[in-house]
Scaffold this active site. Structure first.
Site, PDB file in Angstrom:
ATOM      1  N   ASP A  25      -9.802   4.289   1.402  1.00 19.51           N
ATOM      2  CA  ASP A  25      -8.402   4.015   1.051  1.00 19.51           C
ATOM      3  C   ASP A  25      -8.359   3.428  -0.356  1.00 19.51           C
ATOM      4  O   ASP A  25      -9.381   3.188  -0.986  1.00 19.51           O
ATOM      5  CB  ASP A  25      -7.747   3.076   2.073  1.00 19.51           C
ATOM      6  CG  ASP A  25      -8.422   1.716   2.116  1.00 19.51           C
ATOM      7  OD1 ASP A  25      -9.310   1.453   1.264  1.00 19.51           O
ATOM      8  OD2 ASP A  25      -8.095   0.940   3.024  1.00 19.51           O
ATOM      9  N   ASP A  46      -2.300   5.214   2.392  1.00 18.93           N
ATOM     10  CA  ASP A  46      -3.345   5.417   1.393  1.00 18.93           C
ATOM     11  C   ASP A  46      -4.698   5.714   2.041  1.00 18.93           C
ATOM     12  O   ASP A  46      -5.737   5.593   1.413  1.00 18.93           O
ATOM     13  CB  ASP A  46      -3.450   4.195   0.491  1.00 18.93           C
ATOM     14  CG  ASP A  46      -3.887   2.959   1.271  1.00 18.93           C
ATOM     15  OD1 ASP A  46      -3.658   2.928   2.508  1.00 18.93           O
ATOM     16  OD2 ASP A  46      -4.504   2.079   0.683  1.00 18.93           O
TER      17      ASP A  46
END
Length: 807
Positions: free
Chosen positions: A667, A710
């Protein structure tokens, strides 16, 4: 002195004239005065004298030696003027018959000497004449004759017949000896024969000679002892008996062959007199009656003929005596009482005394008669079977003409058997078929081939029978002797086939109208039916019937479908989809159903019905919806759903191939602050740039997905070593450290990422959830270590790697 004798006087001495006067007084001879020796030699060339009285002076004079040449037929007496006994041999050597002293010669002595000389001359002439006669006889006799020396065995004289018979020239023959006429192995026998005393007239003996060319000559020799030239010799006459002996041997061989034929012949031979008394019987005839030869010779033939047939035997004796030949059947009785049948052929012959007798030759045909009887019975049975057969049966000659037809043919054709003989059976053939059938039958007969045809028999204008007719050549001992054939009534089958054909036509009409592709392959995977849609798809509208599935479908397509085909041939109904990307880049997907075709008893699969539908449009649409459902709309990457499907497949492949599987869980560090500080639009742009940089760092075959927010994941397959996974994670971390330039917003942001790396290999029980949990744990450790780095976990023994302190 002989009267009429001419005496010539040669010489001039006074004593010669006195002799002439004395001879003239005797008046028994004519005396001719010839003068001296030289004149006498000239005179003697023109006249001849029986006796010459020659004045002898010197034996050395050559003129005396000429007397023999000038007067070879005249005897002469030398009248020597010198009383020298020692010169007598010299005068005798010159040819004088006597030598007298001239000075002591008187008339009585002269007359006595003349008489003796003339008598000797007459004796010599007689001997010479006899010798000449013998020589002519020796030379002209047609049989070979020769004289040989009994000591050296060399030939002293041979006649012309011997020259011709043996092939030697005269001078060659006289250089030979008796040894040269005999083979070396016969020399000892020759010496033994010559050592035996020979009678005055020897009996003939048989010897084998050899001619100049090596040809053997068998001769009969007659010999006589004689003296020849003062030496012991033998005169032999050779008679060539080669041809005679060959003829004798031929006769003897013929007699032996006749005897062997009589004794060894399997035929039954016997002779009998004109009253039926057996004179001779060969062993075969005696054995055929159960007797020995000696038991039959001298017996009447009535003893071997059944009583019921004896009257016919007397008739036979009269008939053969009248005609001198007869043939027919004898019924004879075996010793054990069994009746036999003999087929005979007898003739009357005559012996040396002119007495007639019968020579007979017979064959025992009892078994043949029984065989013929059984054969007639079998033929009758066969004809009964043929007439009872539901199929028409016929036979034809080598030329194709019919000579037999059974009852079934008569029923089918409406013709009697006798009406169908020859080529008249064609009258039963339907007029529309007659020309074709005639031509086919004639061609088959001409080329000695099988005949097959389907045709119609027409009884009348209202009744037609469909038949299948076939014929094959009859082969006997390698030779075709005719034809045998059968005719089957196929009217019901023809109607069924016509109905089936119409049904097939209707079925094809229906199937050709359907958009689906329909076909049928037999158990050998060969097409037996295909509708228009199927043929257009696989053969360009050409017929597929008879072609193999591999040939029609192509190697790649056949190999994909082969397992399903074999499954259907084992009786399982199969439905499956077959996808194919063609060379032109187009995509095709068919849904196929294979339906087994069982036999009536459901024991065997006869073939497979194939039904295929083109579902390409549906599959394309389905894939489009699936892709839409599995695609992240912001980044264009796979979403969570698509990621999970691909991870499931990758994990299955890893298990099957025991290969290394790598999953990255990552991420964006502090992404919430970017959203809070710059807004969601900037956050979305950062996510898009982040996804693009992942694509540039990783391989095209690697799967990249955005799970949400994300959070991103990566699936990497085919790595050979786990160290390569660490390298890939390091590259991702390094790539994200570069500033993110947002041109629209006019911003340049610093972004980093944390990566968790999960490794899986040879873990049969590992699930997708467990693998993701391992990757998530590695990501948590990377976050805990200060972000902007990666950590690796492999099963229970996690390999931990901290973030590098420098780029």
């Amino acid at each position: 002195m002989h009267k009429g004798v001419d005496i010539g006087l040669i010489g001039t001495a006074p004593g010669i004239r006195q002799i002439a006067a004395a001879l003239a007084d005797a008046a028994n001879a004519r005396v001719l005065g010839l003068g001296d020796l030289d004149n006498a030699l000239q005179a003697l060339e023109a006249l001849s004298c029986d006796l010459l009285l020659v004045e002898a002076t010197d034996p050395a004079l050559p003129a005396y030696a000429q007397l023999r040449a000038v007067a070879p037929d005249s005897a002469w007496i030398a009248l020597d003027r010198v009383d020298a006994i020692g010169r007598v041999p010299a005068w005798m050597a010159l040819g004088a018959a006597a030598c007298l002293a001239l000075d002591r010669l008187d008339a009585e002595l002269l007359q006595r000497s003349i008489a003796q000389v003339l008598a000797g001359r007459a004796t010599t002439a007689a001997l010479n004449a006899q010798r000449d006669d013998l020589l002519v006889l020796f030379e002209r006799t047609p049989l070979p004759m020769w004289v040989f020396d009994t000591v050296t065995l060399r030939f002293l004289a041979v006649n012309d017949a011997a020259i011709r018979a043996y092939g030697y020239r005269h001078e060659e023959f006289q250089r030979l000896s008796l040894y040269d006429l005999r083979d070396p192995e016969e020399h000892a026998a020759l010496e033994l024969a010559l050592s035996q005393p020979l009678p005055v007239q020897a009996s003939a003996s048989l010897v084998r000679h050899r001619a100049a060319d090596g040809r053997p000559i068998l001769v009969e020799i007659s010999a006589q002892e004689l003296r020849y030239g003062g030496r012991p010799a033998r005169l032999e006459m050779a008679r060539d008996v080669t041809a005679q002996r060959q003829a004798i041997r031929s006769i003897e061989a013929s007699e032996r062959r006749f005897r062997d034929l009589f004794e060894q012949s399997l035929g039954l031979i016997c002779t009998h007199d004109m009253d039926g008394l057996l004179l001779s019987v060969n062993p075969a005839a005696a054995n055929a009656l159960g007797y020995r030869v000696a038991e039959l010779v001298g017996r009447s033939m009535l003893g071997i003929i059944p009583e019921t047939m004896q009257a016919h035997f007397h008739t036979y004796l009269k008939r053969i005596a009248r005609n001198e030949a007869d043939s027919g059947l004898f019924y004879v009785q075996h010793r054990d009482g069994e009746q036999r049948i003999w087929e005979y052929n007898n003739r009357v012959l005559r012996d040396e005394d002119g007495q007639p007798f019968v020579m007979g030759h017979s064959l025992d045909i009892t078994e043949h008669r029984l065989y013929e009887h059984r054969l007639r019975e079998q033929q009758a049975e066969l004809e009964a079977v043929n007439d009872g057969s539901p199929m028409g049966l016929f036979r034809a000659s080598l030329g194709g003409a019919w000579n037999y037809a059974n009852r079934a043919f008569e029923r089918m054709a409406g013709l009697r058997s006798d009406e169908a003989r020859g080529h008249d059976w064609l009258r039963a053939v339907h007029p529309d078929d007659r020309a074709r059938v005639t031509a086919d039958w004639q061609a088959a007969v001409q080329h000695r081939q099988r005949f097959q045809s389907r045709l119609r028999f027409r009884h009348d204008s209202n009744h037609t029978v469909w038949v299948a007719m076939q014929a094959a050549p009859l082969v006997v001992e390698g030779e075709i002797t005719g034809y045998a054939g059968s005719i089957e009534d196929i009217s019901a089958r023809h109607l069924a086939e016509e109905q089936l054909r119409r049904n097939e036509q209707r079925l094809r009409t229906i199937t050709d109208a359907l958009p689906a592709m329909i076909a049928y392959v037999d158990a050998a995977q060969r097409y037996q039916f295909a509708n228009v849609a199927y043929e257009q798809a696989y053969a360009g509208a050409r017929s597929l019937v008879g072609r193999h599935a591999r040939q029609v479908l192509g190697e790649d397509t056949y190999l994909r479908r082969q397992p399903h085909i074999e499954q259907a041939l084992h009786g399982v109904r199969v439905t499956f989809e077959d996808e194919d990307e063609r060379e032109d880049g187009s995509y095709v997907c068919l849904e196929l159903t294979y339906i087994p075709q069982w036999d009536e008893e459901r024991r065997q699969v006869l073939g497979v019905h194939v039904m295929a539908q083109d579902i390409t449009r549906q599959k394309v649409e389905e894939k489009r919806w699936i892709q839409a459902a599995e695609r992240d709309s912001l980044t264009g990457l796979s979403n969570r759903a698509g990621f999970l499907v691909r991870l499931e497949r990758a994990l299955a492949r890893s298990r099957d191939q025991r290969s290394l599987l790598v999953v990255l869980y990552l991420d964006i560090d502090r992404f919430k602050q970017i959203n809070d500080s710059h807004g969601h639009a900037v956050g979305d742009e950062v996510l898009r740039i982040f996804a693009q940089r992942l694509g540039t760092v990783l391989r095209p075959s690697d799967v990249i997905a955005r799970l949400g927010g994300d959070e991103f994941t990566v699936i990497i397959e085919g790595m050979r070593r786990s160290q390569y996974a660490s390298a890939a994670a390091a590259k991702i971390v390094a790539a994200m450290r570069k500033p993110f330039l947002l041109e629209v917003q006019g911003l340049s942001l610093s972004v980093s990422t944390s990566v968790g790396v999960a490794l899986a290999q040879n873990e049969a029980q590992l699930s997708v959830a467990q693998l993701l949990e391992r990757a998530d744990g590695a990501l948590y450790e990377a976050k805990s270590a200060g972000r902007d780095g990666y950590r690796v976990r492999a099963g229970d023994n996690a390999e931990m790697q901290k973030k590098p302190t420098s780029g």
